[in-house]
Write a protein that holds these residues in place. Sequence first.
Motif, PDB file in Angstrom:
ATOM      1  N   VAL A 143       6.989  -3.944   9.417  1.00 56.05           N
ATOM      2  CA  VAL A 143       5.913  -4.585   8.705  1.00 56.05           C
ATOM      3  C   VAL A 143       4.399  -4.482   8.953  1.00 56.05           C
ATOM      4  O   VAL A 143       3.922  -5.338   9.578  1.00 56.05           O
ATOM      5  CB  VAL A 143       5.916  -5.609   7.703  1.00 56.05           C
ATOM      6  CG1 VAL A 143       4.909  -5.676   5.914  1.00 56.05           C
ATOM      7  CG2 VAL A 143       7.386  -5.598   6.557  1.00 56.05           C
ATOM      8  N   SER A 144       3.640  -3.251   8.400  1.00 57.94           N
ATOM      9  CA  SER A 144       2.207  -3.449   9.266  1.00 57.94           C
ATOM     10  C   SER A 144       0.718  -3.124   7.679  1.00 57.94           C
ATOM     11  O   SER A 144       1.104  -4.278   6.853  1.00 57.94           O
ATOM     12  CB  SER A 144       1.810  -2.052   9.732  1.00 57.94           C
ATOM     13  OG  SER A 144       0.956  -1.869  10.164  1.00 57.94           O
ATOM     14  N   GLY A 145       0.268  -3.052   8.108  1.00 58.39           N
ATOM     15  CA  GLY A 145      -1.457  -3.062   6.727  1.00 58.39           C
ATOM     16  C   GLY A 145      -1.562  -2.138   7.316  1.00 58.39           C
ATOM     17  O   GLY A 145      -1.877  -1.189   7.516  1.00 58.39           O
ATOM     18  N   GLY A 146      -2.860  -2.599   7.045  1.00 56.75           N
ATOM     19  CA  GLY A 146      -3.271  -4.212   6.454  1.00 56.75           C
ATOM     20  C   GLY A 146      -2.987  -5.562   7.023  1.00 56.75           C
ATOM     21  O   GLY A 146      -2.740  -4.354   8.141  1.00 56.75           O
ATOM     22  N   GLU A 147      -3.106  -6.380   6.401  1.00 59.68           N
ATOM     23  CA  GLU A 147      -2.786  -7.419   7.185  1.00 59.68           C
ATOM     24  C   GLU A 147      -1.546  -8.505   6.426  1.00 59.68           C
ATOM     25  O   GLU A 147      -1.210  -9.052   5.725  1.00 59.68           O
ATOM     26  CB  GLU A 147      -3.743  -8.907   7.301  1.00 59.68           C
ATOM     27  CG  GLU A 147      -3.456  -9.698   7.906  1.00 59.68           C
ATOM     28  CD  GLU A 147      -2.352  -9.549   9.482  1.00 59.68           C
ATOM     29  OE1 GLU A 147      -3.513  -9.553  10.473  1.00 59.68           O
ATOM     30  OE2 GLU A 147      -1.384  -9.861   9.934  1.00 59.68           O
ATOM     31  N   PRO A 148       0.062  -8.329   7.320  1.00 61.61           N
ATOM     32  CA  PRO A 148       1.033  -8.709   6.246  1.00 61.61           C
ATOM     33  C   PRO A 148       1.098 -10.335   6.235  1.00 61.61           C
ATOM     34  O   PRO A 148       1.774 -11.047   4.881  1.00 61.61           O
ATOM     35  CB  PRO A 148       2.107  -8.373   7.520  1.00 61.61           C
ATOM     36  CG  PRO A 148       1.580  -7.242   8.413  1.00 61.61           C
ATOM     37  CD  PRO A 148      -0.178  -7.272   8.441  1.00 61.61           C
ATOM     38  N   HIS A 189       1.125  -1.074   0.236  1.00 60.75           N
ATOM     39  CA  HIS A 189       0.008   0.041   0.135  1.00 60.75           C
ATOM     40  C   HIS A 189       0.585   1.259   0.246  1.00 60.75           C
ATOM     41  O   HIS A 189       0.586   1.568  -1.186  1.00 60.75           O
ATOM     42  CB  HIS A 189      -0.829  -0.316   1.578  1.00 60.75           C
ATOM     43  CG  HIS A 189      -1.949   1.275   1.482  1.00 60.75           C
ATOM     44  ND1 HIS A 189      -0.938   2.308   2.354  1.00 60.75           N
ATOM     45  CD2 HIS A 189      -2.513   1.581   1.171  1.00 60.75           C
ATOM     46  CE1 HIS A 189      -2.530   3.598   2.034  1.00 60.75           C
ATOM     47  NE2 HIS A 189      -2.862   2.427   1.160  1.00 60.75           N
ATOM     48  N   SER A 190       1.959   1.051   1.062  1.00 56.58           N
ATOM     49  CA  SER A 190       2.293   2.675   1.041  1.00 56.58           C
ATOM     50  C   SER A 190       3.602   2.512   1.828  1.00 56.58           C
ATOM     51  O   SER A 190       3.834   1.120   2.552  1.00 56.58           O
ATOM     52  CB  SER A 190       2.085   4.134   1.703  1.00 56.58           C
ATOM     53  OG  SER A 190       0.877   3.270   3.166  1.00 56.58           O
ATOM     54  N   ILE A 191       4.922   2.992   1.854  1.00 57.71           N
ATOM     55  CA  ILE A 191       5.975   3.556   2.745  1.00 57.71           C
ATOM     56  C   ILE A 191       6.068   4.540   3.392  1.00 57.71           C
ATOM     57  O   ILE A 191       5.993   5.334   3.119  1.00 57.71           O
ATOM     58  CB  ILE A 191       7.220   3.097   1.678  1.00 57.71           C
ATOM     59  CG1 ILE A 191       6.880   1.152   1.417  1.00 57.71           C
ATOM     60  CG2 ILE A 191       8.499   2.480   2.767  1.00 57.71           C
ATOM     61  CD1 ILE A 191       8.247   0.572   0.924  1.00 57.71           C
ATOM     62  N   THR A 245       1.655  -3.202   3.578  1.00 60.68           N
ATOM     63  CA  THR A 245       0.989  -4.066   3.138  1.00 60.68           C
ATOM     64  C   THR A 245      -0.531  -3.443   2.857  1.00 60.68           C
ATOM     65  O   THR A 245      -1.342  -3.356   3.118  1.00 60.68           O
ATOM     66  CB  THR A 245       1.330  -5.333   3.305  1.00 60.68           C
ATOM     67  OG1 THR A 245       0.373  -5.771   4.553  1.00 60.68           O
ATOM     68  CG2 THR A 245       2.472  -6.066   3.754  1.00 60.68           C
ATOM     69  N   GLN A 246      -1.043  -4.592   1.001  1.00 63.05           N
ATOM     70  CA  GLN A 246      -1.894  -4.903   0.644  1.00 63.05           C
ATOM     71  C   GLN A 246      -3.055  -5.176   1.277  1.00 63.05           C
ATOM     72  O   GLN A 246      -2.484  -6.856   1.166  1.00 63.05           O
ATOM     73  CB  GLN A 246      -2.360  -4.205  -0.519  1.00 63.05           C
ATOM     74  CG  GLN A 246      -3.558  -3.637  -1.176  1.00 63.05           C
ATOM     75  CD  GLN A 246      -4.312  -2.576  -0.824  1.00 63.05           C
ATOM     76  OE1 GLN A 246      -4.136  -2.054  -0.777  1.00 63.05           O
ATOM     77  NE2 GLN A 246      -5.795  -2.361  -0.881  1.00 63.05           N
ATOM     78  N   GLY A 247      -4.734  -5.621   1.704  1.00 60.74           N
ATOM     79  CA  GLY A 247      -4.895  -6.444   2.134  1.00 60.74           C
ATOM     80  C   GLY A 247      -5.698  -6.586   3.522  1.00 60.74           C
ATOM     81  O   GLY A 247      -4.792  -6.780   4.420  1.00 60.74           O
ATOM     82  N   CYS A 248      -6.989  -7.023   4.603  1.00 64.45           N
ATOM     83  CA  CYS A 248      -6.963  -6.930   4.987  1.00 64.45           C
ATOM     84  C   CYS A 248      -8.181  -8.364   5.025  1.00 64.45           C
ATOM     85  O   CYS A 248      -9.434  -7.979   4.217  1.00 64.45           O
ATOM     86  CB  CYS A 248      -7.389  -5.965   6.640  1.00 64.45           C
ATOM     87  SG  CYS A 248      -7.141  -6.679   7.491  1.00 64.45           S
TER      88      CYS A 248
END
Length: 246
Positions: free
Chosen positions: A74-79, A6-8, A25-28
């Motif tokens: 690493v975060s999210g979303g769901e890593p 998603h982004s940094i 990260t993208q997705g959850c």
Amino acid sequence: MIGNIHSIETLGTVDGPGIRYIIFTQGCLLRCQFCHNADTWEIGTGKQMTVSEIIDDLKTYLPFIEASGGGITVSGGEPLLQIPFLIALFKECRKLGIHTTIDSSGGCYSTNAHFQEQFEELLEYTDLILMDLKHIDKEKHKKLTGLTNEHILAFARHLSDKNVPVWVRHVLVPGTTDAPADLEQLGKFIGTLKNVKKVEVLPYHKLGVYKWEALGLEYPLKDVEPPSEASVEQAYELLTAEVEYI
Ligand code: SF4
């Protein structure tokens, strides 16, 4: 190895020790009512980035990160929806001596053999997990996040059994996650874990509301205000009453 990103955020200071290079990260699988990253929900979208692209970028910040005792988060979303990518990324980080952290709600944790095999390997390269426990009550958890919490509590127990250090995090939402009886119960559960380094109460805030609006979604907590400092302190007392820190 490619990840859906998603982004940094290159110099974060709250998601783990020291200065962190944070990958969202993208997705959850969850749909938390208080989510401030609603634009990370959709699985399989985001920017595709390779491990080496990320490592090359991260290296430019290493002097700051190392001097602060920081690392990568690493975060999210769901890593944990992208475990093979995380394994490849963290292997490279280990080679460079970079401290590795995952920020996870455990929302996709599973006891199936395939997940367990991959997760086992990932834990070999993971130094710390920021573990979000949203609610101890099964039905209230479902109302708050869209899913019940049995697998999330199993995730917490598994990390305890494996002695993986965790920071437990709980978002305090007035009227939803702040009932003393629920906090006491959650505190009792946290007290059974053998791997707790820290407990954090994160006061609910409205910073991500604009993302819901941009997605055309109605924000479910629009009338809820952030908690008082006193209630954050009280929640912390209840959550940590039985903790034995490592
Ligand atoms: S687990 Fe995190 S990213 Fe997923 S819905 Fe909840 S707050 Fe948002």
